[in-house]
Design a protein around this motif. Structure first.
Motif, PDB file in Angstrom:
ATOM      1  N   TRP A 188      26.544-136.239 -28.576  1.00 18.47           N
ATOM      2  CA  TRP A 188      25.912-135.427 -29.623  1.00 18.47           C
ATOM      3  C   TRP A 188      24.391-135.552 -29.479  1.00 18.47           C
ATOM      4  O   TRP A 188      23.744-136.331 -30.163  1.00 18.47           O
ATOM      5  CB  TRP A 188      26.379-135.919 -30.995  1.00 18.47           C
ATOM      6  CG  TRP A 188      26.145-134.951 -32.107  1.00 18.47           C
ATOM      7  CD1 TRP A 188      24.997-134.777 -32.834  1.00 18.47           C
ATOM      8  CD2 TRP A 188      27.097-134.018 -32.639  1.00 18.47           C
ATOM      9  NE1 TRP A 188      25.165-133.807 -33.778  1.00 18.47           N
ATOM     10  CE2 TRP A 188      26.449-133.318 -33.690  1.00 18.47           C
ATOM     11  CE3 TRP A 188      28.422-133.708 -32.337  1.00 18.47           C
ATOM     12  CZ2 TRP A 188      27.102-132.327 -34.426  1.00 18.47           C
ATOM     13  CZ3 TRP A 188      29.060-132.726 -33.075  1.00 18.47           C
ATOM     14  CH2 TRP A 188      28.404-132.047 -34.105  1.00 18.47           C
ATOM     15  N   HIS A 202      20.281-134.730 -29.407  1.00 22.41           N
ATOM     16  CA  HIS A 202      19.217-134.140 -30.224  1.00 22.41           C
ATOM     17  C   HIS A 202      18.196-133.469 -29.318  1.00 22.41           C
ATOM     18  O   HIS A 202      18.027-133.866 -28.160  1.00 22.41           O
ATOM     19  CB  HIS A 202      18.483-135.227 -31.018  1.00 22.41           C
ATOM     20  CG  HIS A 202      19.307-135.895 -32.065  1.00 22.41           C
ATOM     21  ND1 HIS A 202      18.859-136.985 -32.772  1.00 22.41           N
ATOM     22  CD2 HIS A 202      20.555-135.642 -32.548  1.00 22.41           C
ATOM     23  CE1 HIS A 202      19.786-137.365 -33.627  1.00 22.41           C
ATOM     24  NE2 HIS A 202      20.816-136.571 -33.506  1.00 22.41           N
ATOM     25  N   TYR A 232      24.297-131.175 -37.395  1.00 22.53           N
ATOM     26  CA  TYR A 232      24.048-132.503 -37.946  1.00 22.53           C
ATOM     27  C   TYR A 232      23.269-133.358 -36.944  1.00 22.53           C
ATOM     28  O   TYR A 232      23.479-133.249 -35.733  1.00 22.53           O
ATOM     29  CB  TYR A 232      25.370-133.220 -38.246  1.00 22.53           C
ATOM     30  CG  TYR A 232      26.129-132.734 -39.451  1.00 22.53           C
ATOM     31  CD1 TYR A 232      25.587-131.817 -40.342  1.00 22.53           C
ATOM     32  CD2 TYR A 232      27.410-133.215 -39.713  1.00 22.53           C
ATOM     33  CE1 TYR A 232      26.300-131.389 -41.453  1.00 22.53           C
ATOM     34  CE2 TYR A 232      28.133-132.799 -40.817  1.00 22.53           C
ATOM     35  CZ  TYR A 232      27.577-131.872 -41.683  1.00 22.53           C
ATOM     36  OH  TYR A 232      28.276-131.450 -42.784  1.00 22.53           O
ATOM     37  N   THR A 233      22.404-134.201 -37.446  1.00 22.66           N
ATOM     38  CA  THR A 233      21.860-135.259 -36.610  1.00 22.66           C
ATOM     39  C   THR A 233      22.965-136.293 -36.395  1.00 22.66           C
ATOM     40  O   THR A 233      23.989-136.265 -37.094  1.00 22.66           O
ATOM     41  CB  THR A 233      20.655-135.939 -37.278  1.00 22.66           C
ATOM     42  OG1 THR A 233      21.118-136.551 -38.497  1.00 22.66           O
ATOM     43  CG2 THR A 233      19.552-134.932 -37.595  1.00 22.66           C
ATOM     44  N   ARG A 234      22.772-137.199 -35.461  1.00 17.69           N
ATOM     45  CA  ARG A 234      23.756-138.266 -35.295  1.00 17.69           C
ATOM     46  C   ARG A 234      23.917-139.042 -36.601  1.00 17.69           C
ATOM     47  O   ARG A 234      25.037-139.407 -36.998  1.00 17.69           O
ATOM     48  CB  ARG A 234      23.347-139.196 -34.148  1.00 17.69           C
ATOM     49  CG  ARG A 234      23.590-138.597 -32.766  1.00 17.69           C
ATOM     50  CD  ARG A 234      23.356-139.600 -31.649  1.00 17.69           C
ATOM     51  NE  ARG A 234      21.966-139.844 -31.375  1.00 17.69           N
ATOM     52  CZ  ARG A 234      21.233-139.204 -30.457  1.00 17.69           C
ATOM     53  NH1 ARG A 234      21.781-138.236 -29.727  1.00 17.69           N
ATOM     54  NH2 ARG A 234      19.966-139.508 -30.255  1.00 17.69           N
ATOM     55  N   GLU A 235      22.799-139.273 -37.282  1.00 16.53           N
ATOM     56  CA  GLU A 235      22.836-140.018 -38.541  1.00 16.53           C
ATOM     57  C   GLU A 235      23.654-139.282 -39.595  1.00 16.53           C
ATOM     58  O   GLU A 235      24.444-139.900 -40.323  1.00 16.53           O
ATOM     59  CB  GLU A 235      21.422-140.277 -39.048  1.00 16.53           C
ATOM     60  CG  GLU A 235      20.591-141.218 -38.196  1.00 16.53           C
ATOM     61  CD  GLU A 235      20.105-140.594 -36.884  1.00 16.53           C
ATOM     62  OE1 GLU A 235      19.744-141.357 -35.959  1.00 16.53           O
ATOM     63  OE2 GLU A 235      20.104-139.340 -36.775  1.00 16.53           O
ATOM     64  N   GLU A 236      23.484-137.964 -39.678  1.00 13.96           N
ATOM     65  CA  GLU A 236      24.241-137.169 -40.654  1.00 13.96           C
ATOM     66  C   GLU A 236      25.730-137.164 -40.326  1.00 13.96           C
ATOM     67  O   GLU A 236      26.581-137.258 -41.218  1.00 13.96           O
ATOM     68  CB  GLU A 236      23.705-135.740 -40.690  1.00 13.96           C
ATOM     69  CG  GLU A 236      22.364-135.584 -41.371  1.00 13.96           C
ATOM     70  CD  GLU A 236      21.823-134.166 -41.281  1.00 13.96           C
ATOM     71  OE1 GLU A 236      21.345-133.656 -42.306  1.00 13.96           O
ATOM     72  OE2 GLU A 236      21.876-133.557 -40.183  1.00 13.96           O
ATOM     73  N   THR A 291      24.435-128.906 -29.683  1.00 13.30           N
ATOM     74  CA  THR A 291      24.023-129.760 -30.800  1.00 13.30           C
ATOM     75  C   THR A 291      22.511-129.910 -30.921  1.00 13.30           C
ATOM     76  O   THR A 291      22.028-130.410 -31.938  1.00 13.30           O
ATOM     77  CB  THR A 291      24.657-131.157 -30.677  1.00 13.30           C
ATOM     78  OG1 THR A 291      24.335-131.719 -29.398  1.00 13.30           O
ATOM     79  CG2 THR A 291      26.167-131.074 -30.828  1.00 13.30           C
ATOM     80  N   ASP A 341      15.798-135.911 -27.721  1.00 11.78           N
ATOM     81  CA  ASP A 341      16.273-136.941 -26.798  1.00 11.78           C
ATOM     82  C   ASP A 341      15.511-136.823 -25.476  1.00 11.78           C
ATOM     83  O   ASP A 341      14.943-135.760 -25.178  1.00 11.78           O
ATOM     84  CB  ASP A 341      17.783-136.785 -26.553  1.00 11.78           C
ATOM     85  CG  ASP A 341      18.622-137.349 -27.686  1.00 11.78           C
ATOM     86  OD1 ASP A 341      18.095-138.189 -28.445  1.00 11.78           O
ATOM     87  OD2 ASP A 341      19.792-136.950 -27.817  1.00 11.78           O
ATOM     88  N   SER A 353      29.606-128.538 -37.382  1.00  7.65           N
ATOM     89  CA  SER A 353      29.419-129.990 -37.439  1.00  7.65           C
ATOM     90  C   SER A 353      30.454-130.613 -38.365  1.00  7.65           C
ATOM     91  O   SER A 353      31.062-131.644 -38.043  1.00  7.65           O
ATOM     92  CB  SER A 353      28.009-130.327 -37.940  1.00  7.65           C
ATOM     93  OG  SER A 353      27.012-129.805 -37.095  1.00  7.65           O
TER      94      SER A 353
END
Length: 348
Positions: A252, A254, A277-281, A271, A257, A137
């Motif tokens: 990307w 999760h 990583y999350t999208r936020e990370e 991913t 989703d 990531s």
């Protein structure tokens, strides 16, 4: 990157190609030309040409009619030529050939890189730890930041691009493309496209953007410590770097989703596995490393889902109209619907 036998409908003339290679490469070894095909990608076609220990990659447009200005081989070759001196992950380009008599279209040859390309699974035997997922990531973040740091004003791209008004043009252009390739009415489209037109960001910064940045366009060393290649530069331009980040985040996925989105085209990307990583990370790390304000990123992600839906719709339109016979595209309308729904849900 794995290769496969060339699809029957996408074969190219080995005899003509071998003769061209002999004319162009003075150190070409003796032997038979072996042609295989890289399996990834739904757009431009990429082949591996091998004679003994000599290997190069060939890029050509897809077969059948293509959209105006799409699949521009000369443009992609120029982009690689401009960026390779700044970033080693960009394959070295060798020659652009504007001659349809060799394989039936123009094409270019570039460096054949060797490493690991990750898509939906790790190679068998890989110790898929949380630490490895976080390391990969981080490499994806770092390479995107490095790409956006290239001074495009010092490259030939400065004469090929119009960064001013980038997002305004993008939004209206992709909505127009969707309308021209539409094969069904989706209820969410009208509200979504109206919102996109009404909320276009005014960010004036411009950088080189890949615009198709995702794991299966990247190549890593065998130990995963380095990204060693980045491919599929056909959408590359100079524009808002957050548009590039938004596109990366649309790929990307999760684990939580929507299932329709995760499985519309088969298995979901790596991913979704623990540790990535999350999208936020990812967005937070990008902001830290680049120093950019990412507070408007939701707009760019919403637009990215829509843009990806349009790309899938254009492919499906070509399939429905018999312009391509690749069975992989038969269910592409399912992906279009899933992406439009995801974009509509992203509106805030």
């Amino acid at each position: 990157m794995d290769t496969m036998q060339v699809r029957a409908s996408e074969r190219i003339d080995a005899e003509q190609l071998h003769a061209f290679l002999k004319r162009h490469f003075s150190n070409l070894p003796e032997g038979k030309l072996e042609i295989s095909q890289f399996s990834a990608g739904h757009s431009n076609l990429t082949y591996c040409l091998k004679i003994a220990d000599f290997e190069v990659a060939l890029r050509r447009p897809p077969l059948g009619p293509v959209a105006k200005k799409a699949h521009d081989m000369k443009r992609e070759f120029t982009i690689l030529s401009a960026l390779h001196p700044f970033l080693a992950i960009v394959p070295k380009p060798y020659v652009y050939v504007d001659d349809d008599s060799i394989i039936g279209s123009d094409f270019f040859l570039m460096e054949r890189k060797k490493g690991v390309v990750l898509d939906t699974h790790f190679p068998p035997g890989t110790d898929t730890t949380v630490e490895l997922a976080r390391q990969l990531s981080e490499k994806m973040v770092e390479s995107l930041v490095a790409l956006h740091a290239i001074p495009y004003q010092e490259t030939p791209l400065i004469d090929m691009v119009k960064p001013d008004g980038f997002m305004e043009r993008q939004v209206h252009s992709w909505i127009d493309r969707y309308d021209k390739a539409k094969t069904a009415e989706l209820s969410e489209v009208a509200v979504l496209t109206a919102w996109l037109k009404d909320h276009i960001p005014t960010n004036a910064e411009a950088t080189i953007i890949h615009y198709d940045y995702k794991f299966n366009n990247a190549m890593f060393s065998q130990d995963y410590s380095q990204m060693i290649g980045l491919f599929d530069w056909e959408m590359t331009t100079v524009g808002d770097p957050l548009a590039d980040l938004g596109v990366a985040m649309s790929y990307w996925m999760h684990a939580d989703d929507p299932k329709m989105l995760l499985y519309a085209l088969g298995e979901p990307p790596i991913t979704i596995l623990p540790g990535f990583y999350t999208r936020e990370e990812f967005i937070e790390r990008y902001a830290e490393k680049s120093g950019r304000d990412v507070s408007a990123i939701n707009y760019y992600i919403t637009f990215a889902y829509f843009k990806l839906a349009v790309i899938c719709q254009q492919i499906y339109y070509r399939f429905v109209n018999g312009q391509t016979k690749d069975d992989r595209f038969a269910q592409m309308d399912t992906m279009v619907a899933a992406l439009i729904q995801q974009a509509a849900k992203s509106i805030k």
